[in-house]
Design a protein around this motif. Structure first.
Motif, short mmCIF file in Angstrom:
data_model
loop_
_atom_site.label_atom_id
_atom_site.label_comp_id
_atom_site.label_asym_id
_atom_site.label_seq_id
_atom_site.Cartn_x
_atom_site.Cartn_y
_atom_site.Cartn_z
N GLN A 137 -38.79 39.58 -136.88
CA GLN A 137 -37.71 39.74 -137.17
C GLN A 137 -36.23 40.29 -136.63
N LEU A 139 -34.15 38.29 -136.63
CA LEU A 139 -33.06 37.39 -138.32
C LEU A 139 -31.83 37.41 -137.78
N GLY A 141 -28.73 38.73 -139.82
CA GLY A 141 -28.65 39.70 -140.98
C GLY A 141 -29.31 40.96 -140.49
N ASN A 142 -30.66 40.60 -139.71
CA ASN A 142 -30.93 42.00 -139.21
C ASN A 142 -30.10 42.96 -138.15
N ARG A 143 -31.05 43.56 -138.02
CA ARG A 143 -30.10 44.29 -136.67
C ARG A 143 -30.73 44.83 -135.88
N ASP A 146 -35.04 46.82 -136.58
CA ASP A 146 -35.60 46.35 -137.14
C ASP A 146 -36.08 45.70 -135.82
N ILE A 147 -35.92 45.22 -135.06
CA ILE A 147 -36.75 44.88 -134.37
C ILE A 147 -37.62 45.45 -133.03
N TYR A 149 -38.15 49.39 -134.09
CA TYR A 149 -38.96 48.89 -135.50
C TYR A 149 -40.68 48.66 -135.42
N PRO A 187 -34.95 50.48 -139.08
CA PRO A 187 -34.94 49.36 -139.59
C PRO A 187 -33.30 49.94 -139.91
N HIS A 188 -32.70 48.46 -140.06
CA HIS A 188 -31.28 49.05 -140.39
C HIS A 188 -30.32 49.60 -139.52
N LYS A 192 -25.72 44.17 -135.31
CA LYS A 192 -25.85 43.29 -136.31
C LYS A 192 -26.42 41.75 -135.70
#
Length: 249
Positions: A137, A139, A141-143, A146-147, A149, A187-188, A192
């Protein structure tokens, strides 16, 4: 919270420290056997790093006296190396930060001492799986959420406890930089992720479902509150335009 983005040249320097660290872990894996002490492993690490022109960053950090953190069974993190001989069926985690020319890399790995029982095996496989779920996760643009979660889901689906006070972090010329990278999250949400970020992802889990821990009187050693086994896997990675690259593999 200013996140210090790294250039390609700076990431290459961290990778140099990371490759030494990875090689050291490969050598440690050969040493792990019933009868060896974590004190002996610690001495080996110090000599190995010296031979590579590198130093153990955590030695002397806030008074920590060793080149490695060595954590056995219910000690989940920051254990002191000692003269206790490892026994068949133990889990031992060796965690270290390598400094090469002022640039740092951080990695922990939990090792089986001979064959371990089915519950220990379940814990180890789950924790390692969570590490790579988190990395997947990382990546642009991810936050950060997200990692967290992704790591959290692996633990929850396996009925494993998350040690929530202990988290991943940014790293570079200092051991701990922004952002914090918890092993749980939504998530999200959170910081960022951008190309040039260098972070550690490090799930620390226990067989006990709560993941609750307490600190010993030495101010460092952290144990599971219920006495259950702990495991800890960690890589340092760079986030590039096309995704994460592990710098300590």
């Amino acid at each position: 919270m200013k996140i210090n983005l790294k250039s390609k040249e700076e990431i290459a320097r961290i990778r140099e420290a990371g490759s030494i660290l990875a090689e050291c872990h490969r050598e440690i894996a050969k040493l792990i056997a019933p009868g060896i002490t974590t004190e002996e492993i610690d001495s080996f690490v110090e000599s190995f790093l010296a031979g590579k022109g590198a130093t153990p960053e955590q030695k002397g950090y806030r008074g920590f006296p060793y080149a490695t953190c060595a954590s056995i069974n219910e000690v989940v993190c920051h254990g002191f190396p000692g003269d206790q001989k490892l026994q068949k069926g133990d889990i031992v985690t060796i965690d270290m930060v390598v400094n090469k020319k002022g640039w740092l890399a951080d990695s922990a790995w939990s090792y089986r001492v001979g064959e371990v029982g089915p519950q220990a095996e379940h814990l180890l496989k789950t924790t390692e799986k969570a590490l790579f779920a988190g990395i997947g996760q990382a990546l642009p643009g991810n936050r950060v959420g997200d990692i967290g979660y992704a790591v959290q889901r692996v633990a929850q689906e396996a009925g494993i406890g998350i040690v929530k006070p202990l988290i991943g972090h940014g790293i570079g010329q200092r051991m701990h930089e922004p952002p914090d990278v918890p092993n749980f999250g939504r998530p999200h949400t959170g910081a960022k992720l951008q190309p040039g970020m260098v972070i550690t992802i490090e799930p620390i889990f226990t067989l006990g479902e709560t993941g609750a821990v307490f600190w010993d009187n030495d101010g460092w050693t952290i144990r599971s509150a219920d006495g259950s086994l702990g495991a800890h896997y960690e890589h340092t990675l760079a986030i590039l335009e096309d995704g994460p690259v592990i710098l300590t593999s």
